[in-house]
Design a protein around this motif. Structure first.
Motif, PDB file in Angstrom:
ATOM      1  N   LYS A  22      14.329  18.220  60.582  1.00 17.39           N
ATOM      2  CA  LYS A  22      13.051  18.673  61.165  1.00 17.39           C
ATOM      3  C   LYS A  22      12.050  19.073  60.086  1.00 17.39           C
ATOM      4  N   ASN A  23      12.474  19.941  59.180  1.00 14.00           N
ATOM      5  CA  ASN A  23      11.501  20.513  58.253  1.00 14.00           C
ATOM      6  C   ASN A  23      11.055  19.526  57.173  1.00 14.00           C
ATOM      7  N   ALA A  94       4.025  24.141  61.463  1.00 10.44           N
ATOM      8  CA  ALA A  94       3.845  23.183  60.367  1.00 10.44           C
ATOM      9  C   ALA A  94       2.509  22.449  60.437  1.00 10.44           C
ATOM     10  N   TYR A  96      -0.031  23.544  59.492  1.00 14.60           N
ATOM     11  CA  TYR A  96      -0.804  23.872  58.280  1.00 14.60           C
ATOM     12  C   TYR A  96      -0.658  22.807  57.192  1.00 14.60           C
ATOM     13  N   LEU A 119       8.383  35.025  64.012  1.00  9.15           N
ATOM     14  CA  LEU A 119       9.452  35.654  63.227  1.00  9.15           C
ATOM     15  C   LEU A 119       8.909  36.860  62.476  1.00  9.15           C
ATOM     16  N   ARG A 122       3.548  36.279  59.209  1.00  8.53           N
ATOM     17  CA  ARG A 122       3.695  35.035  58.429  1.00  8.53           C
ATOM     18  C   ARG A 122       2.344  34.651  57.835  1.00  8.53           C
ATOM     19  N   PRO A 123       1.952  35.344  56.763  1.00  5.17           N
ATOM     20  CA  PRO A 123       0.640  35.053  56.172  1.00  5.17           C
ATOM     21  C   PRO A 123       0.609  33.679  55.504  1.00  5.17           C
ATOM     22  N   ASP A 125      -1.413  33.356  52.652  1.00  8.45           N
ATOM     23  CA  ASP A 125      -2.168  33.660  51.435  1.00  8.45           C
ATOM     24  C   ASP A 125      -1.783  32.767  50.253  1.00  8.45           C
ATOM     25  N   GLN A 126      -0.511  32.411  50.153  1.00  2.40           N
ATOM     26  CA  GLN A 126      -0.080  31.586  49.006  1.00  2.40           C
ATOM     27  C   GLN A 126      -0.605  30.144  49.127  1.00  2.40           C
ATOM     28  N   HIS A 127      -0.727  29.665  50.362  1.00  2.00           N
ATOM     29  CA  HIS A 127      -1.326  28.338  50.576  1.00  2.00           C
ATOM     30  C   HIS A 127      -2.775  28.365  50.082  1.00  2.00           C
ATOM     31  N   LYS A 161       5.616  34.641  45.750  1.00  2.00           N
ATOM     32  CA  LYS A 161       6.767  34.712  46.631  1.00  2.00           C
ATOM     33  C   LYS A 161       7.286  33.279  46.766  1.00  2.00           C
ATOM     34  N   VAL A 162       8.588  33.087  46.893  1.00  2.00           N
ATOM     35  CA  VAL A 162       9.087  31.719  47.070  1.00  2.00           C
ATOM     36  C   VAL A 162       8.749  31.281  48.498  1.00  2.00           C
ATOM     37  N   THR A 163       7.949  30.246  48.628  1.00  2.00           N
ATOM     38  CA  THR A 163       7.554  29.792  49.962  1.00  2.00           C
ATOM     39  C   THR A 163       7.605  28.271  50.079  1.00  2.00           C
ATOM     40  N   GLY A 165       6.414  26.458  52.676  1.00  2.85           N
ATOM     41  CA  GLY A 165       5.158  25.895  53.170  1.00  2.85           C
ATOM     42  C   GLY A 165       4.110  25.781  52.080  1.00  2.85           C
ATOM     43  N   ARG A 371      16.041  29.205  66.374  1.00  2.00           N
ATOM     44  CA  ARG A 371      17.421  29.465  65.912  1.00  2.00           C
ATOM     45  C   ARG A 371      18.100  30.540  66.752  1.00  2.00           C
TER      46      ARG A 371
HETATM   47  N1  EPU Z   1       4.906  33.880  52.942  1.00  2.00           N
HETATM   48  C1  EPU Z   1       3.850  34.638  52.480  1.00  2.00           C
HETATM   49  N2  EPU Z   1       2.679  34.003  52.184  1.00  2.00           N
HETATM   50  C2  EPU Z   1       2.523  32.659  52.348  1.00  2.00           C
HETATM   51  C3  EPU Z   1       3.595  31.885  52.821  1.00  2.00           C
HETATM   52  C4  EPU Z   1       4.793  32.534  53.112  1.00  2.00           C
HETATM   53  O1  EPU Z   1       3.974  35.851  52.316  1.00  2.00           O
HETATM   54  O2  EPU Z   1       1.438  32.155  52.069  1.00  2.00           O
HETATM   55  C5  EPU Z   1       6.163  34.546  53.249  1.00  2.00           C
HETATM   56  C6  EPU Z   1       6.582  34.381  54.709  1.00  2.00           C
HETATM   57  O3  EPU Z   1       5.961  35.340  55.526  1.00  2.00           O
HETATM   58  C7  EPU Z   1       8.077  34.541  54.617  1.00  2.00           C
HETATM   59  C8  EPU Z   1       8.422  33.921  53.261  1.00  2.00           C
HETATM   60  O4  EPU Z   1       7.206  33.932  52.519  1.00  2.00           O
HETATM   61  O5  EPU Z   1       8.400  35.891  54.590  1.00  2.00           O
HETATM   62  C9  EPU Z   1       8.943  32.516  53.318  1.00  2.00           C
HETATM   63  O6  EPU Z   1       8.062  31.703  54.072  1.00  2.00           O
HETATM   64  P1  EPU Z   1       8.014  30.132  53.882  1.00  2.00           P
HETATM   65  O7  EPU Z   1       6.637  29.737  53.523  1.00  2.00           O
HETATM   66  O8  EPU Z   1       9.135  29.714  52.966  1.00  2.00           O
HETATM   67  O9  EPU Z   1       8.344  29.648  55.338  1.00  2.00           O
HETATM   68  P2  EPU Z   1       7.585  28.582  56.195  1.00  2.00           P
HETATM   69  O10 EPU Z   1       7.093  27.473  55.342  1.00  2.00           O
HETATM   70  O11 EPU Z   1       6.637  29.278  57.096  1.00  2.00           O
HETATM   71  C10 EPU Z   1       9.702  27.101  56.517  1.00  2.00           C
HETATM   72  C11 EPU Z   1      10.440  26.528  57.685  1.00  2.00           C
HETATM   73  C12 EPU Z   1      11.163  27.632  58.433  1.00  2.00           C
HETATM   74  C13 EPU Z   1      12.125  28.303  57.468  1.00  2.00           C
HETATM   75  C14 EPU Z   1      11.386  28.810  56.230  1.00  2.00           C
HETATM   76  C15 EPU Z   1      12.287  29.389  55.160  1.00  2.00           C
HETATM   77  C16 EPU Z   1       9.069  24.655  58.276  1.00  2.00           C
HETATM   78  C17 EPU Z   1       8.123  24.049  59.230  1.00  2.00           C
HETATM   79  N3  EPU Z   1       9.484  25.879  58.560  1.00  2.00           N
HETATM   80  O12 EPU Z   1       8.788  28.032  57.067  1.00  2.00           O
HETATM   81  O13 EPU Z   1      11.890  27.003  59.442  1.00  2.00           O
HETATM   82  O14 EPU Z   1      12.758  29.384  58.098  1.00  2.00           O
HETATM   83  O15 EPU Z   1      10.642  27.721  55.634  1.00  2.00           O
HETATM   84  O16 EPU Z   1      13.225  28.458  54.753  1.00  2.00           O
HETATM   85  O17 EPU Z   1       9.471  24.036  57.296  1.00  2.00           O
HETATM   86  C18 EPU Z   1      13.144  26.923  61.410  1.00  2.00           C
HETATM   87  O18 EPU Z   1      13.359  25.730  61.161  1.00  2.00           O
HETATM   88  O19 EPU Z   1      13.750  27.561  62.315  1.00  2.00           O
HETATM   89  C19 EPU Z   1      12.140  27.628  60.631  1.00  2.00           C
HETATM   90  C20 EPU Z   1      11.592  28.764  61.027  1.00  2.00           C
END
Ligand code: EPU
Length: 426
Positions: A22-23, A94, A96, A119, A122-123, A125-127, A161-163, A165, A371
């Motif tokens: 999916k991701n 996604a 974004y 969850l 979910r900011p 800001d890093q994007h 932060k490790v992100t 997205g 999940r």
């Molecule tokens: N975060 C920030 N700033 C940002 C981006 C993220 O503070 O600009 C924080 C988030 O709030 C979080 C952490 O960084 O606390 C990690 O976020 P991340 O960006 O890694 O997550 P995401 O891209 O929003 C993707 C998956 C999620 C998965 C996470 C972590 C997709 C579409 N979603 O989300 O998948 O849990 O990475 O691996 O790829 C799922 O499949 O159930 C799911 C939620």
């Protein structure tokens, strides 16, 4: 609304095939906007998030053809629109990824602030920091993020932060930028590597994906491609835990065992037997499992997307297990539902303490997010009696034919439509 009705207590056995990730799919599909020729994607999972992504592309003018159940041809050459409206974008987080791809293609993007699983905070800001570092300006008004750039120029970006997205969006925004972009403290998930491989197959120059430093040298042109998406390690992990929780014997097929290592090693630790083969893993359950502690972390740590499923397994383990959620603020929204089934769990902030019990009993429960839904299915499969799971649209966002695949393993699970399946006697 559809529900899953599970008559629990059946050991799962047999083989199950895993769908595409999916991701990875929800990043690769918007990435086809960057291709100057048609893209044929194989192993695309048939899930609602993919359907939404494809609808967004179609609305924008792309030509999307389903070649078979999991193969799609996408031609984005007629896309002119650079706006993804609220009604579409709010349906999945996604969305974004359209920010990064439209920005690179048209120097402009306007996308609604994302929706998706709730969850916690979910900011993005890093994007936004990445887009700005590469030379773009942004504004957020009326719920829409708008980005403009005259020119994108390669730069060095350190993620605070490790992100996942933002790493992906930074790859999109830099793939055709002038010169070299270096991403530091980048995410290392298998779908980051898959996306880099996809972009490289279009002609991009991306090195280091899968490590925390990714180097992207901007190229002038990206062509079309034929590309096969990797298997979904979270779907695979979910079936592995389901096999263990039901004391079953299941071969999970079509996987990359290396991607499953954090899951495999935790399962082994609690007493599950796992045999690894080239592209499958066999999971052999035991009568009762040991307690454990776990903390979710970015890859290669234990994935947050497997935390609820593991919690369901540990409700029946011997002793006290402690789960710490290291990624999201609010990923314990399944706990009240598991308690209704007899689980003994307490939550304090990002920590859940699970006292193992002898048995769970079926109950009506409601899904809060994707999940969480998987965890309730696992609990229902291992509980005595009937579990009726409501709000299964969350599950169908990310799991292909979950009920069909489970029935193939001997589970007693059916999907019922409510209220239309219920005949009320007058
Ligand atoms: N975060 C920030 N700033 C940002 C981006 C993220 O503070 O600009 C924080 C988030 O709030 C979080 C952490 O960084 O606390 C990690 O976020 P991340 O960006 O890694 O997550 P995401 O891209 O929003 C993707 C998956 C999620 C998965 C996470 C972590 C997709 C579409 N979603 O989300 O998948 O849990 O990475 O691996 O790829 C799922 O499949 O159930 C799911 C939620």
């Amino acid at each position: 609304m559809d529900k899953f009705i599970i008559n629990g207590g059946k050991k799962l056995h047999g083989r199950v095939n895993i769908s595409g990730a999916k991701n990875a799919a929800v990043a690769i599909i918007p990435a086809t906007i960057l291709a100057e020729g048609p893209c044929i994607l194989e192993n695309v999972p048939n899930i609602n998030d993919v359907t939404i992504d494809l609808q967004i592309l179609q609305e924008m003018g792309a030509d999307v053809k389903l070649l078979d159940k999991s193969t799609i041809r996408i031609d984005t050459k007629h896309i002119r629109d650079t706006v993804v409206p609220y009604e579409m974008a709010r349906r999945m987080r996604a969305s974004y990824y359209f920010l990064g791809t439209l920005l690179t293609k048209f120097n402009h993007a306007k996308v609604s602030m994302p929706g998706g699983c709730d969850l916690g905070d979910r900011p993005i800001d890093q994007h936004l920091k990445c887009f700005k570092s590469l030379g773009a300006d942004y504004s957020i008004e009326h719920g829409l993020v708008e980005i403009n750039a005259d020119k994108l120029i390669g730069t060095q970006i350190y993620f605070d932060k490790v992100t996942v997205g933002a790493t992906i969006n930074a790859m999109f925004a830099s793939v055709k930028a002038d010169g070299l972009t270096i991403l530091e403290n980048a995410a290392k998930e298998p779908h980051i590597v898959d996306l880099a491989n996809f972009l490289n197959s279009l002609g991009a120059d991306i090195m280091g994906a899968g490590t925390d430093v990714i180097k992207i040298r901007g190229v002038r042109k990206l062509g079309g491609t034929n590309y096969t998406i990797i298997p979904d390690q979270i779907e695979a992990g979910t079936f592995m835990v389901a096999a263990a929780a039901t004391k079953g014997d299941v071969t999970v097929n079509g996987v990359i065992p290396k991607h499953l290592e954090p899951i495999t090693s935790k399962l082994r630790k609690v007493g599950v037997t796992i045999e690894e083969h080239d592209d499958s893993v066999r999971v052999i359950g035991a009568e009762r499992y040991e307690r454990t502690n776990l903390k979710t972390m970015p890859h290669p740590g234990f994935p947050t997307d497997m935390q609820p499923q593991f919690a369901a397994l540990l409700t029946l383990a011997k002793g006290t297990s402690i789960l710490t959620e290291g990624i999201f603020d609010n990923r314990f929204r399944y706990v009240d539902e598991l308690r209704r089934m007899g689980a003994d769990i307490s939550v304090d902030g990002k920590v859940a303490v699970i006292e193992g019990v002898e048995r769970l009993t079926g109950a009506p429960v409601k899904v809060a997010d994707l999940r969480a839904g998987a965890a309730l299915i696992i609990a229902g499969l291992s509980a005595d009696g009937i579990t009726a799971i409501e709000e299964i649209q969350h599950i169908e966002r990310g799991y292909e034919d979950m009920d069909v695949k489970l029935r193939g393993l001997g589970a007693d699970i059916v999907k019922r439509r409510y209220p239309s399946d219920i005949k009320v006697a007058l």
